[in-house]
Scaffold this motif. Structure first.
Motif, PDB file in Angstrom:
ATOM      1  N   ARG A 136      -3.903  13.109   7.675  1.00  0.00           N
ATOM      2  CA  ARG A 136      -2.709  12.402   7.136  1.00  0.00           C
ATOM      3  C   ARG A 136      -1.954  13.141   6.207  1.00  0.00           C
ATOM      4  NH1 ARG A 136      -5.589   8.629   4.360  1.00  0.00           N
ATOM      5  NH2 ARG A 136      -7.640   8.941   5.328  1.00  0.00           N
ATOM      6  N   GLN A 137      -2.451  13.769   5.378  1.00  0.00           N
ATOM      7  CA  GLN A 137      -1.450  14.733   4.356  1.00  0.00           C
ATOM      8  C   GLN A 137      -0.628  15.722   5.103  1.00  0.00           C
ATOM      9  OE1 GLN A 137      -4.407  16.138   1.751  1.00  0.00           O
ATOM     10  NE2 GLN A 137      -4.604  14.496   0.291  1.00  0.00           N
ATOM     11  N   TYR A 138      -1.170  16.187   5.988  1.00  0.00           N
ATOM     12  CA  TYR A 138      -0.166  17.214   6.762  1.00  0.00           C
ATOM     13  C   TYR A 138       0.788  16.336   7.606  1.00  0.00           C
ATOM     14  CZ  TYR A 138      -3.402  21.247   6.250  1.00  0.00           C
ATOM     15  OH  TYR A 138      -4.092  22.163   5.704  1.00  0.00           O
ATOM     16  N   GLY A 139       0.319  15.226   7.973  1.00  0.00           N
ATOM     17  CA  GLY A 139       1.503  14.310   8.840  1.00  0.00           C
ATOM     18  C   GLY A 139       2.322  13.835   7.923  1.00  0.00           C
ATOM     19  N   GLN A 140       1.863  13.526   6.815  1.00  0.00           N
ATOM     20  CA  GLN A 140       2.796  12.655   5.723  1.00  0.00           C
ATOM     21  C   GLN A 140       4.054  13.787   5.410  1.00  0.00           C
ATOM     22  OE1 GLN A 140       1.972   9.494   4.338  1.00  0.00           O
ATOM     23  NE2 GLN A 140       4.052   9.401   3.651  1.00  0.00           N
ATOM     24  N   LYS A 141       3.625  14.902   4.959  1.00  0.00           N
ATOM     25  CA  LYS A 141       4.724  16.134   4.599  1.00  0.00           C
ATOM     26  C   LYS A 141       5.421  16.501   5.663  1.00  0.00           C
ATOM     27  CE  LYS A 141       1.682  18.494   1.135  1.00  0.00           C
ATOM     28  NZ  LYS A 141       0.352  18.576   1.978  1.00  0.00           N
ATOM     29  N   ALA A 142       4.982  16.484   7.005  1.00  0.00           N
ATOM     30  CA  ALA A 142       5.830  17.016   7.990  1.00  0.00           C
ATOM     31  C   ALA A 142       6.517  15.963   8.789  1.00  0.00           C
ATOM     32  CB  ALA A 142       4.897  17.717   9.131  1.00  0.00           C
ATOM     33  N   GLY A 143       6.254  14.675   8.475  1.00  0.00           N
ATOM     34  CA  GLY A 143       7.087  13.498   9.416  1.00  0.00           C
ATOM     35  C   GLY A 143       6.486  13.253  10.679  1.00  0.00           C
ATOM     36  N   LEU A 144       5.003  13.499  10.901  1.00  0.00           N
ATOM     37  CA  LEU A 144       4.295  13.079  11.841  1.00  0.00           C
ATOM     38  C   LEU A 144       3.293  12.022  11.540  1.00  0.00           C
ATOM     39  CD1 LEU A 144       3.812  14.054  14.958  1.00  0.00           C
ATOM     40  CD2 LEU A 144       1.747  15.269  14.141  1.00  0.00           C
ATOM     41  N   ALA A 145       3.569  10.651  12.247  1.00  0.00           N
ATOM     42  CA  ALA A 145       2.918   9.479  11.860  1.00  0.00           C
ATOM     43  C   ALA A 145       1.384   9.799  12.341  1.00  0.00           C
ATOM     44  CB  ALA A 145       3.336   8.282  12.180  1.00  0.00           C
ATOM     45  N   VAL A 146       0.473   9.586  11.262  1.00  0.00           N
ATOM     46  CA  VAL A 146      -1.089   9.815  11.838  1.00  0.00           C
ATOM     47  C   VAL A 146      -1.507   8.358  12.231  1.00  0.00           C
ATOM     48  CG1 VAL A 146      -3.231  10.517  11.342  1.00  0.00           C
ATOM     49  CG2 VAL A 146      -1.412  12.003  10.733  1.00  0.00           C
ATOM     50  N   ILE A 147      -1.598   7.919  13.240  1.00  0.00           N
ATOM     51  CA  ILE A 147      -1.612   6.517  13.639  1.00  0.00           C
ATOM     52  C   ILE A 147      -3.331   6.048  13.698  1.00  0.00           C
ATOM     53  CG2 ILE A 147      -1.396   4.531  15.380  1.00  0.00           C
ATOM     54  CD1 ILE A 147       0.997   6.493  15.974  1.00  0.00           C
ATOM     55  N   PRO A 148      -3.521   5.237  12.733  1.00  0.00           N
ATOM     56  CA  PRO A 148      -5.204   4.755  12.711  1.00  0.00           C
ATOM     57  C   PRO A 148      -5.400   3.843  14.066  1.00  0.00           C
ATOM     58  CG  PRO A 148      -4.225   3.682  11.157  1.00  0.00           C
ATOM     59  CD  PRO A 148      -3.015   4.565  11.636  1.00  0.00           C
ATOM     60  N   LEU A 149      -6.589   3.784  14.318  1.00  0.00           N
ATOM     61  CA  LEU A 149      -7.258   2.793  15.366  1.00  0.00           C
ATOM     62  C   LEU A 149      -7.995   1.798  14.613  1.00  0.00           C
ATOM     63  CD1 LEU A 149      -8.613   4.759  18.181  1.00  0.00           C
ATOM     64  CD2 LEU A 149      -6.325   3.526  18.197  1.00  0.00           C
ATOM     65  N   VAL A 150      -7.799   0.684  14.425  1.00  0.00           N
ATOM     66  CA  VAL A 150      -8.764  -0.263  13.602  1.00  0.00           C
ATOM     67  C   VAL A 150      -9.495  -1.173  14.822  1.00  0.00           C
ATOM     68  CG1 VAL A 150      -6.995  -2.099  13.026  1.00  0.00           C
ATOM     69  CG2 VAL A 150      -9.009  -1.971  11.875  1.00  0.00           C
ATOM     70  N   ALA A 151     -10.682  -1.434  14.659  1.00  0.00           N
ATOM     71  CA  ALA A 151     -11.380  -2.536  15.592  1.00  0.00           C
ATOM     72  C   ALA A 151     -11.811  -3.487  14.994  1.00  0.00           C
ATOM     73  CB  ALA A 151     -12.541  -1.694  16.427  1.00  0.00           C
ATOM     74  N   PRO A 152     -12.053  -4.800  15.675  1.00  0.00           N
ATOM     75  CA  PRO A 152     -12.535  -5.996  15.041  1.00  0.00           C
ATOM     76  C   PRO A 152     -13.801  -5.875  14.033  1.00  0.00           C
ATOM     77  CG  PRO A 152     -12.207  -6.379  17.195  1.00  0.00           C
ATOM     78  CD  PRO A 152     -12.101  -4.976  17.263  1.00  0.00           C
ATOM     79  N   THR A 153     -13.565  -5.819  12.729  1.00  0.00           N
ATOM     80  CA  THR A 153     -14.664  -5.210  11.895  1.00  0.00           C
ATOM     81  C   THR A 153     -14.329  -5.905  10.374  1.00  0.00           C
ATOM     82  OG1 THR A 153     -15.662  -3.639  10.561  1.00  0.00           O
ATOM     83  CG2 THR A 153     -13.304  -3.504  11.059  1.00  0.00           C
ATOM     84  N   SER A 154     -15.157  -5.708   9.464  1.00  0.00           N
ATOM     85  CA  SER A 154     -14.988  -6.399   8.209  1.00  0.00           C
ATOM     86  C   SER A 154     -13.558  -6.165   7.490  1.00  0.00           C
ATOM     87  CB  SER A 154     -15.953  -5.820   7.264  1.00  0.00           C
ATOM     88  OG  SER A 154     -15.506  -4.503   6.793  1.00  0.00           O
ATOM     89  N   ARG A 155     -13.156  -7.379   6.976  1.00  0.00           N
ATOM     90  CA  ARG A 155     -11.850  -7.426   6.426  1.00  0.00           C
ATOM     91  C   ARG A 155     -11.635  -6.147   5.601  1.00  0.00           C
ATOM     92  NH1 ARG A 155      -7.839 -11.289   5.408  1.00  0.00           N
ATOM     93  NH2 ARG A 155      -6.915 -10.944   3.485  1.00  0.00           N
ATOM     94  N   GLN A 156     -12.667  -5.933   4.649  1.00  0.00           N
ATOM     95  CA  GLN A 156     -12.616  -4.747   3.789  1.00  0.00           C
ATOM     96  C   GLN A 156     -12.414  -3.371   4.469  1.00  0.00           C
ATOM     97  OE1 GLN A 156     -12.343  -5.040   0.256  1.00  0.00           O
ATOM     98  NE2 GLN A 156     -11.724  -2.770   0.727  1.00  0.00           N
ATOM     99  N   ARG A 157     -12.981  -3.134   5.471  1.00  0.00           N
ATOM    100  CA  ARG A 157     -12.760  -1.917   5.921  1.00  0.00           C
ATOM    101  C   ARG A 157     -11.392  -1.704   6.807  1.00  0.00           C
ATOM    102  NH1 ARG A 157     -14.438   2.574   7.566  1.00  0.00           N
ATOM    103  NH2 ARG A 157     -14.201   3.463   9.604  1.00  0.00           N
ATOM    104  N   ILE A 158     -10.831  -3.132   7.280  1.00  0.00           N
ATOM    105  CA  ILE A 158      -9.470  -3.035   7.681  1.00  0.00           C
ATOM    106  C   ILE A 158      -8.600  -2.799   6.596  1.00  0.00           C
ATOM    107  CG2 ILE A 158      -7.724  -4.540   8.581  1.00  0.00           C
ATOM    108  CD1 ILE A 158      -9.970  -6.003  10.340  1.00  0.00           C
TER     109      ILE A 158
END
Ligand SMILES: O=P(O)(O)OC[C@@H](O)[C@@H](O)c1c[nH]c2ccccc12
Length: 265
Positions: A136-158
């Motif tokens: 994510r840090q490399y992506g942030q600097k270079a302009g490449l979006a590191v897209i997270p997957l999120v599955a049905p789970t706890s509100r806190q984890r989301i």
């Protein structure tokens, strides 16, 4: 601002097709990207075939195997991005690869080369959120979006996952592997509401979307709808027409028609 952010802001398209790079051939993949861009999609997920696609159902596993038989690698996928950008394709491109090829290539080098090849985002489905900080840090600097997957789970984890999301959040409709589903439980809509309320970036849904009624339902609750297996299955059915020069045009128009019917209300 990268193409992905602009595409979400335009709110013109919602469909995000996934195709396996090199299935049935690299030449056909290049034409498929043109055909999807011409038909009008929000972005394209370009899958790098992998020998152990643990999160993939049978349709995408088979596509991966066909691409691996053609010897397709991560380098070919990067090359594909470069080629279609040279062709003038402006649709946002998302590199879709498992973690193993990413670490073999080297995180910093891959982010650098993916941006240079015209990619706007990357999804690494088997890279746990806790281990994605460096990418994510490399992506942030270079302009490449590191897209997270999120599955049905706890509100806190989301909340933890979406807080640092780039590009968009990929909401997985249900646990398990990719593959067409006939229906979705009511919990999916609640899950989407939760992610929507917590996410600082647009959200998209994937896993099992295979009919226009699914797209119509979920486009009201998200900013993007991913379709992989249903499209990859159609491409697989058309592969003999796609690989031969004289029937390719007609086969590509069939793919376009498939995408068009997904977008009808
Ligand atoms: O195939 P489906 O059910 O339409 O789901 C999209 C999916 O194919 C694509 O986003 C994808 C391909 N391989 C994956 C691995 C993990 C998560 C997502 C994916």
């Amino acid at each position: 601002m990268n193409r992905l952010t602009e595409a979400f802001q335009r709110k013109e398209e919602v469909l995000i097709p996934f195709i396996s790079c090199g299935d049935p051939s690299l030449d056909v993949t290049r034409e498929l990207i043109h055909c999807l861009a011409e038909e009008g999609v929000l972005a394209i997920e370009l899958g790098v075939p992998f020998s152990d696609p643990i999160a993939d159902g049978p349709v995408i596993q088979a596509a991966s195997e066909r691409a691996l038989e053609n010897g397709v690698t991560l380098v070919d996928a990067l090359e594909m991005g470069k080629k279609v950008r040279e062709d003038g394709v402006e649709v946002p491109l998302i590199l879709f690869t498992y973690a193993n090829p990413v670490f073999q290539y080297g995180l910093a080098a891959l982010v650098r080369d993916a941006v240079a090849a015209g990619f706007d985002g990357i999804i690494v489905p088997d890279l746990p959120f806790e281990e994605s900080e460096e990418l994510r840090q490399y992506g942030q600097k270079a302009g490449l979006a590191v897209i997270p997957l999120v599955a049905p789970t706890s509100r806190q984890r989301i909340a933890d996952i979406v807080a640092s999301a780039q590009g968009f959040v990929y909401c997985v409709s249900s646990l398990g592997t990719t593959g067409m589903r006939h229906g979705f439980s009511g919990e999916v809509d609640e899950f989407l509401q939760t992610v929507r309320s917590l996410s600082p970036v647009p959200i998209a849904i994937g896993f099992g979307i295979s009919e226009s009624k699914h797209v119509a339902h979920f486009r009201k609750r998200t900013d993007g709808v991913v379709v992989g297996s249903a499209l990859v299955k159609r491409i697989g059915e058309l592969q003999s027409s796609l690989v031969s020069e004289n029937s390719r045009k007609r086969a590509l128009s069939e793919v376009k028609a498939f995408v068009r019917q997904l977008k009808t209300e």
